[in-house]
Enzyme design. Structure first.
Site, PDB file in Angstrom:
ATOM      1  N   HIS A 198     -19.902  32.597  10.746  1.00  0.00           N
ATOM      2  CA  HIS A 198     -18.512  32.766  10.914  1.00  0.00           C
ATOM      3  C   HIS A 198     -17.732  33.172   9.494  1.00  0.00           C
ATOM      4  CE1 HIS A 198     -19.124  29.827  14.049  1.00  0.00           C
ATOM      5  NE2 HIS A 198     -18.791  30.933  14.825  1.00  0.00           N
ATOM      6  N   CYS A 243      -7.527  32.876   3.458  1.00  0.00           N
ATOM      7  CA  CYS A 243      -7.394  31.938   4.601  1.00  0.00           C
ATOM      8  C   CYS A 243      -8.609  30.722   4.109  1.00  0.00           C
ATOM      9  CB  CYS A 243      -8.058  32.451   5.995  1.00  0.00           C
ATOM     10  SG  CYS A 243      -6.594  33.482   6.468  1.00  0.00           S
ATOM     11  N   CYS A 252     -11.824   0.126  -9.115  1.00  0.00           N
ATOM     12  CA  CYS A 252     -10.638  -0.932  -9.873  1.00  0.00           C
ATOM     13  C   CYS A 252      -9.209  -0.773  -8.817  1.00  0.00           C
ATOM     14  CB  CYS A 252     -10.419  -0.315 -11.329  1.00  0.00           C
ATOM     15  SG  CYS A 252      -8.970  -1.341 -11.870  1.00  0.00           S
ATOM     16  N   CYS A 275     -11.655  -4.692 -15.456  1.00  0.00           N
ATOM     17  CA  CYS A 275     -11.702  -3.093 -15.620  1.00  0.00           C
ATOM     18  C   CYS A 275     -11.228  -3.130 -17.195  1.00  0.00           C
ATOM     19  CB  CYS A 275     -10.837  -2.408 -14.754  1.00  0.00           C
ATOM     20  SG  CYS A 275     -10.882  -0.812 -14.740  1.00  0.00           S
ATOM     21  N   CYS A 280      -8.879  -1.304 -17.953  1.00  0.00           N
ATOM     22  CA  CYS A 280      -7.545  -1.166 -17.785  1.00  0.00           C
ATOM     23  C   CYS A 280      -6.767  -2.351 -18.162  1.00  0.00           C
ATOM     24  CB  CYS A 280      -6.805  -0.412 -16.711  1.00  0.00           C
ATOM     25  SG  CYS A 280      -7.111  -1.338 -15.001  1.00  0.00           S
ATOM     26  N   CYS A 282     -11.510 -10.081  -7.655  1.00  0.00           N
ATOM     27  CA  CYS A 282     -12.489 -10.635  -7.198  1.00  0.00           C
ATOM     28  C   CYS A 282     -13.507  -9.152  -6.693  1.00  0.00           C
ATOM     29  CB  CYS A 282     -12.143 -11.383  -6.131  1.00  0.00           C
ATOM     30  SG  CYS A 282     -13.616 -12.037  -4.988  1.00  0.00           S
ATOM     31  N   CYS A 313     -12.525 -15.877  -0.385  1.00  0.00           N
ATOM     32  CA  CYS A 313     -12.167 -14.650   0.223  1.00  0.00           C
ATOM     33  C   CYS A 313     -11.278 -14.783   1.495  1.00  0.00           C
ATOM     34  CB  CYS A 313     -13.050 -13.622  -0.040  1.00  0.00           C
ATOM     35  SG  CYS A 313     -13.488 -13.190  -1.861  1.00  0.00           S
ATOM     36  N   CYS A 356      25.925 -19.570  27.206  1.00  0.00           N
ATOM     37  CA  CYS A 356      25.472 -20.264  28.677  1.00  0.00           C
ATOM     38  C   CYS A 356      23.984 -20.686  28.169  1.00  0.00           C
ATOM     39  CB  CYS A 356      24.984 -19.349  29.776  1.00  0.00           C
ATOM     40  SG  CYS A 356      24.317 -20.116  31.044  1.00  0.00           S
ATOM     41  N   CYS A 381      16.453 -25.064  30.417  1.00  0.00           N
ATOM     42  CA  CYS A 381      17.517 -25.522  29.756  1.00  0.00           C
ATOM     43  C   CYS A 381      17.468 -25.132  28.230  1.00  0.00           C
ATOM     44  CB  CYS A 381      17.947 -26.837  30.091  1.00  0.00           C
ATOM     45  SG  CYS A 381      19.307 -27.587  29.118  1.00  0.00           S
TER      46      CYS A 381
END
Length: 533
Positions: free
Chosen positions: A181, A187, A252, A273, A275, A280, A293, A333, A348
């Site tokens: 095809h 496209c 991370c 990490c 950063c 965990c 966990c 009521c 009730c």
């Protein structure tokens, strides 16, 4: 499909030794025979901000422990960038291709189908039914690729309509997969961009032709997409599949961080990490000792479901005495009708007993001593007691979480105080006790926060009483240390501050260690019993 000069797995025996020192990648769907060496042509496309936030020197290639204050220093791990993960993928593909000798991108699709399990792929590959294997993986068998039909002189010299946009283009502007095809380049680019950016698809993009399930190979994607951001997104999606299928790798969870933590064996242990995020490895949540966990996941779900509405429910609703659906009174009521279609009980509101015995005296309930009304009220009280118990633990959990956020801000205040102390004849080493104290304070807050999750699911026994005593002792010491750092640090003399803070944070460290050791001992000896929520 024609090969690409960029994101390409090239195989070349003559350059094998040179290629081993270069960065590697994932490739095409070339019809040529596959040799030994493997090269990643476009690792340079990876923007550090997308690939991992830092250049290669940020990777912790030597492994690491769980960070300051944590107990298990034997759990080794390393932090990898996206480029390094890509290289791991290439090595995996190379290992398989040494045996099956297929184009690298075809091998990548086969591995993805088997969740990157090389053994499973090998087993299926050599079971004698290759046609079925390639059909299940939605690729054309490289050894049985259909012959390309020669274009007629008329069709090759005239413009042809694209079957997607129906615009006419020269034949050279069309391209396609081995399924035959073909569509125009524009496209193709729009189709792939939509799949990658809007739908988040990477490894499962199929041919755009109707009812064609042949997958688009990596080389085709990288050749037809011109936007570097889309290419980076595609590479991230492919590497994400590799990471998610590997039990030794974990992304991370920090926002906008693209590092991966690699461990030697999976376990519920803390990893950190580059950063700064500690989590965990098993569940991906912030490190949550002493609770396991399983219970933390249940707690988080319960908080998400209950915390915002529980107070309002307690004050404004009751439960149907028959089906226990929560009901709000929307009028004066006291004659209530349950709106549960499978119940429709009438009762009730005051006594929760059946309405029928009340007769016409609905406005003056006198059924408080009836056995059925008493049973209904008992059930209601149990429900309310359970809610109050949840709120007790939830409030304390949230309080320590909030305190932890505030105390992270103490680092700036402590840094200023440390600079003042150094101006009063104290050395840099001598003032480090303040930073250590804030470290310990934050660790204790985090531990206390998760002890309330542990306690919520804990059944009462002799060991739970010891746990609660340890918890109370640590909580009291933590509050005292917090007071020292927030108030006394700016009021007392330098020597008084140092003595008080050092004594208290050492005591907090000791009590935290005792609490955690007791809980871990309970895990080992199976001393804990739990309340299934």
């Amino acid at each position: 499909m024609d090969s690409d000069e960029g994101y390409n797995y090239e195989f070349d025996d003559e350059e094998e030794e040179e290629e081993e020192e270069e960065e590697c990648s994932v490739d095409s769907g070339e019809e040529e025979a596959v040799d030994d060496s493997l090269e990643l042509g476009e690792v340079e496309l990876l923007d550090p901000a997308v690939a991992g936030g830092e250049p290669d020197d940020c990777a912790d290639t030597g492994g690491g422990g769980p960070g300051p204050g944590q107990e298990d220093e034997d759990y080794r791990f390393e932090v990898l960038t996206t480029e390094q993960i890509l290289q791991h993928m290439v090595e995996c593909i190379r290992d398989v291709n040494e045996v099956i000798q297929n184009p690298a991108t075809i091998t990548r699709i086969l591995l993805s189908h088997f969740n990157w399990d090389k053994e499973k792929l090998m087993e299926r590959y050599f079971d004698g039914n290759l046609d079925k294997l390639f059909s299940e993986c939605h690729v054309i068998n490289p050894s049985k690729k259909p012959k390309t039909r020669p274009m007629s002189t008329r069709s090759s010299s005239q413009d042809l309509p694209c079957q997607i946009c129906y615009l006419n283009y020269p034949n050279s502007y069309f391209t396609g997969l081995e399924c035959g095809h073909k569509f125009c380049m524009q496209c193709w680019g729009d189709y792939l961009t939509t799949k990658i950016i809007e739908e988040g698809m990477g490894q499962t993009i199929s041919c755009p032709a109707h009812n064609c399930d042949i997958l688009v190979d990596d080389n085709t994607v990288m050749r037809l997409i011109t936007d570097s951001k889309v290419k980076l997104k595609y590479q991230h999606l492919i590497t994400n599949s590799f990471v998610e299928c590997n039990r030794l790798l974990k992304w991370c969870p920090a926002p906008d961080c693209h590092h991966v933590v690699k461990v030697q064996y999976p376990d519920a242990k803390p990893v950190r990490c580059k950063c700064g995020r500690q989590f965990c490895f098993n569940c991906g949540e912030n490190w949550h000792d002493p609770v396991k966990c399983k219970w933390l996941r249940k707690w988080i779900k319960k908080c998400d479901d209950d915390s915002e509405t529980s107070n309002w429910i307690a004050a404004n609703t009751k439960e149907c005495p028959k089906c226990h659906v929560t009901i709000e009174k929307d009028g004066g009521c006291n004659h209530m009708v349950c709106r549960n279609q499978n119940c429709k009980a009438e009762f009730c509101w005051v006594c929760l007993g059946p309405w029928e015995p009340h007769g016409s005296a609905w406005y003056n309930c006198n059924r408080y001593n009836e056995d059925d009304a008493k049973a209904a009220r008992d059930a209601q009280e149990r429900s309310r007691a359970a809610l109050q118990r949840y709120l007790f633990y939830c409030n304390r959990y949230m309080n320590h979480m909030q305190s932890l956020r505030f105390e992270h801000k103490l680092y700036a205040q402590v840094k200023q105080k440390m600079e003042e102390m150094q101006q009063h004849n104290m050395s840099w080493i001598e003032v480090q006790f303040l930073k250590k104290a804030v470290d310990v304070l934050c660790q204790c807050r985090s531990t206390l926060m998760f002890t309330y999750v542990f306690a919520f699911y804990l059944k009462k026994n002799n060991q739970s009483i010891i746990f609660e005593n340890n918890q109370a002792d640590l909580e009291n010491a933590t509050e005292v240390l917090s007071g020292y750092l927030e108030r006394d640090i700016s009021q007392d003399s330098l020597q008084d501050i140092k003595q008080k803070v050092q004594d208290k944070y050492r005591y907090c460290e000791s009590r935290r260690r005792v609490l955690l050791q007791h809980v871990h001992e309970g895990y080992e000896k199976d001393l804990w019993e739990y309340i299934e929520d």
